[in-house]
Scaffold this active site. Structure first.
Site, PDB file in Angstrom:
ATOM      1  N   HIS A  53     -37.614 106.544  23.732  1.00  0.00           N
ATOM      2  CA  HIS A  53     -37.176 107.853  24.201  1.00  0.00           C
ATOM      3  C   HIS A  53     -35.947 108.263  23.381  1.00  0.00           C
ATOM      4  CE1 HIS A  53     -33.950 105.869  26.322  1.00  0.00           C
ATOM      5  NE2 HIS A  53     -34.764 105.259  27.175  1.00  0.00           N
ATOM      6  N   HIS A  61     -33.042 105.770  22.611  1.00  0.00           N
ATOM      7  CA  HIS A  61     -33.216 104.822  21.502  1.00  0.00           C
ATOM      8  C   HIS A  61     -32.962 105.510  20.164  1.00  0.00           C
ATOM      9  CE1 HIS A  61     -36.139 103.242  24.630  1.00  0.00           C
ATOM     10  NE2 HIS A  61     -35.335 102.211  24.471  1.00  0.00           N
ATOM     11  N   CYS A 101     -33.577  89.274  37.748  1.00  0.00           N
ATOM     12  CA  CYS A 101     -34.220  90.582  37.591  1.00  0.00           C
ATOM     13  C   CYS A 101     -35.091  90.537  36.351  1.00  0.00           C
ATOM     14  CB  CYS A 101     -33.201  91.715  37.465  1.00  0.00           C
ATOM     15  SG  CYS A 101     -34.025  93.296  37.091  1.00  0.00           S
ATOM     16  N   CYS A 109     -34.134  93.279  33.786  1.00  0.00           N
ATOM     17  CA  CYS A 109     -32.990  92.965  32.918  1.00  0.00           C
ATOM     18  C   CYS A 109     -33.228  91.685  32.123  1.00  0.00           C
ATOM     19  CB  CYS A 109     -31.722  92.772  33.736  1.00  0.00           C
ATOM     20  SG  CYS A 109     -31.126  94.239  34.588  1.00  0.00           S
ATOM     21  N   CYS A 118     -31.958  95.124  42.079  1.00  0.00           N
ATOM     22  CA  CYS A 118     -31.105  95.247  40.897  1.00  0.00           C
ATOM     23  C   CYS A 118     -30.499  96.648  40.863  1.00  0.00           C
ATOM     24  CB  CYS A 118     -31.940  95.008  39.641  1.00  0.00           C
ATOM     25  SG  CYS A 118     -31.081  95.454  38.117  1.00  0.00           S
ATOM     26  N   HIS A 122     -32.197  98.576  37.881  1.00  0.00           N
ATOM     27  CA  HIS A 122     -33.628  98.868  37.912  1.00  0.00           C
ATOM     28  C   HIS A 122     -34.157  99.326  39.268  1.00  0.00           C
ATOM     29  CE1 HIS A 122     -33.331  96.470  34.217  1.00  0.00           C
ATOM     30  NE2 HIS A 122     -34.290  97.265  33.819  1.00  0.00           N
ATOM     31  N   LYS A 164     -29.232 109.311  34.082  1.00  0.00           N
ATOM     32  CA  LYS A 164     -29.153 108.459  32.905  1.00  0.00           C
ATOM     33  C   LYS A 164     -30.514 108.310  32.236  1.00  0.00           C
ATOM     34  CE  LYS A 164     -29.281 103.843  32.624  1.00  0.00           C
ATOM     35  NZ  LYS A 164     -29.106 102.512  33.160  1.00  0.00           N
ATOM     36  N   LYS A 182     -34.460 102.913  29.312  1.00  0.00           N
ATOM     37  CA  LYS A 182     -35.805 102.388  29.218  1.00  0.00           C
ATOM     38  C   LYS A 182     -36.368 102.084  30.594  1.00  0.00           C
ATOM     39  CE  LYS A 182     -33.938  97.796  28.228  1.00  0.00           C
ATOM     40  NZ  LYS A 182     -33.788  96.776  27.203  1.00  0.00           N
TER      41      LYS A 182
HETATM   42 ZN    ZN Z   1     -32.483  94.854  36.390  1.00  0.00          ZN
END
Ligand code: ZN
Length: 520
Positions: free
Chosen positions: A21, A24, A130, A133, A155, A158, A305, A308
């Site tokens: 996206h 990156h 997680c 992560c 998390c 996430h 934000k 990914k």
């Molecule tokens: Zn995470």
């Protein structure tokens, strides 16, 4: 190691779990602009990017898609990640994949070296993991879940539940490097930038570091631990090593000593991995720590934000298909203070395209070339005795070059561009006040006309050199129209005002043409 004459810069290697996206692409462009600028100073420059392909998350995604993890990685690298580099015009010197043999073999050498030196031991670990992560979480990293995860701890990044894992693992004695890291941050105040990132890392490390679990035995998609092939290397430990395996660590000492250490450009979400774990690993191996770790901010879209992990991603080619890669590159480097969070909006992009690129820079270039063609048959006049207004333009060329060059050393990309734009604005103002079209009507003003056109052609060439790292396509076109010597990408950027060229201009199509299509 490095004698300081080389400039080695890296992006993070991107996880092939998903497609790119604009976040990156933003990181890629920032690193590329810095690399191009240093290259144009004549420095031995090396830009590395690549992909991170191991770990449980990739294995799960591949399995869910009915392919092997390597097949999945191959597909994403060829259809998404390498094309991204073309989409935003990245001039990288290397592309490393963590499944490359050169990476796997030399990462194993590194690990064996740490094991032999006593930095790795066998232990047991239980914690909340997680998968998003690929990281064990401390209780403070978790938040209460919402929606379908109400009642569970999730998390914070996430918003998915963590898994309680219990493993017999190999551990890296990272705790023993706490004091050495703090001393290093103290001795090298620019090691972590910006300042807010530095402060956050220092206060984290001051709490004392834990040892780091660096292997997994519950799945096998990874680099085998060299002394125990029932374990694979923790994906972050594996991934961080790309920065040295790509630079020749373990196999090409000459290359490694020429390139290493590097400047790392990372998103602030992965700052700790780069500013804490990575230098601890290097200290353990007796290798120099990175030159700098720079954590840039988030891109916010509609206040949320870009990452990914969230589904708010905008594909970079949604922007470049309409505005072109130069505009993408210019917009994100200009509109966002590098290091701070920044908001993206289609309205802001369109407005800056129109006012800054099309009307400010593009129109200036078109007018100057057209006037030289019209009033001088395309021959660039030598110019007569300069007046104060002409000297002032020359002074601005020199001043903004120096200001921008110094800003680049601080990775203040937005400040470099703001400085260059002072020259765009001054040249436009100079044309307005000098009125070359009025001078052209009176043969007595011929010398003055030629001096004015000489001055603006010089200024325009300086702009082409200074903007080449940011808008390489438009500046290459402009350079050719100005009859510049060689390739603009080879013109010495820290003395941009000294550019040389031929005696004639050639016609120039609009650098940033009017865009009719409605976007957004
Ligand atoms: Zn995470």
């Amino acid at each position: 190691m490095s004698d300081g004459s080389s400039f080695y810069i890296t992006t993070p290697i991107f996880y092939v779990n998903d497609v790119p996206h604009i976040g990156h692409a933003y990181t890629e462009v920032a690193a590329d602009v810095l690399a191009r600028w240093h290259r144009q100073r004549g420095e031995d420059t090396w830009l590395l990017t690549g992909t991170d392909e191991h770990g449980q998350k990739i294995l799960r995604t591949a399995t869910a898609n009915g392919v092997t993890p390597k097949e999945w990685a191959d597909r994403l690298v060829e259809t998404a990640w390498k094309p991204l580099l073309k989409t935003v015009d990245i001039r990288n010197d290397d592309f490393i994949r963590t499944t490359d043999v050169r990476h796997e073999e030399n990462a194993q050498k590194f690990l064996q070296h740490l094991f032999d030196a006593g930095h790795i031991y066998t232990g047991e670990y239980e914690g909340f993991y997680c998968v998003g992560c690929e990281e064990y979480k401390q209780p403070g990293d978790l938040v209460a879940g919402a929606g379908e995860y109400t009642g569970q701890q999730v998390c914070a990044i996430h918003s998915i539940p963590v898994e309680l894992l219990h493993e017999k693992n190999y551990f890296f004695r990272m705790s023993t490097f706490t004091d050495q890291l703090l001393a290093m941050y103290e001795a090298n105040p620019t090691f972590i930038q910006p300042e807010s990132a530095r402060n956050e890392v220092i206060s984290f490390v001051k709490q004392g570091l834990s040892d780091l679990s660096i292997s997994r035995s519950s799945f096998d998609w990874g680099i085998k631990v060299p002394w125990d092939d029932s374990h694979v290397v923790y994906v972050w430990f594996d991934a961080l090593l790309n920065y040295i395996t790509a630079a020749g660590y373990g196999q090409d000492d000459e290359k490694f000593s020429r390139l290493w250490p590097a400047t790392h450009i990372v998103g602030k979400d992965i700052l700790r991995f780069h500013a804490v774990i990575w230098p601890a690993m290097l200290l353990a191996a007796g290798l120099p720590v990175p030159t700098q770790v720079f954590g840039h901010g988030w891109l916010l879209v509609g206040g949320e934000k870009m990452s990914k992990s969230k589904l708010t991603g905008i594909a970079p080619n949604q922007i470049t298909d309409v505005f072109g890669s130069d505009t993408f590159r210019y917009y994100f480097m200009r509109a966002i203070s590098f290091g701070q969070d920044g908001s993206f909006s289609w309205e802001d992009l369109s407005a800056r395209y129109q006012s800054e690129l099309a009307n400010g820079f593009g129109n200036l270039a078109s007018r100057v070339i057209a006037m030289v063609v019209r009033y001088c048959d395309g021959e660039i006049p030598a110019g007569g005795t300069p007046r104060d207004a002409d000297t002032a333009i020359r002074d601005t060329e020199i001043r903004v070059t120096k200001t921008a060059d110094a800003a680049i050393d601080r990775l203040a990309l937005h400040e470099a561009l703001a400085a260059v734009w002072e020259l765009v604005d001054e040249l436009n103002g100079y044309i307005t006040t000098q009125e070359p079209w009025a001078l052209a009507k009176n043969p007595d003003d011929r010398e003055r006309l030629e001096t004015v056109l000489h001055t603006v052609v010089r200024g325009l060439g300086t702009l082409a050199v200074l903007l080449s790292p940011v808008t390489p396509q438009a500046t290459a076109t402009l350079w050719a129209a100005l009859g510049g010597t060689g390739d603009v990408q080879d013109a010495q950027i820290d003395r941009a005002w000294e550019w040389t060229g031929g005696s004639h201009v050639s016609p120039l199509a609009a650098l940033f043409p009017r865009i009719e299509a409605a976007v957004g």
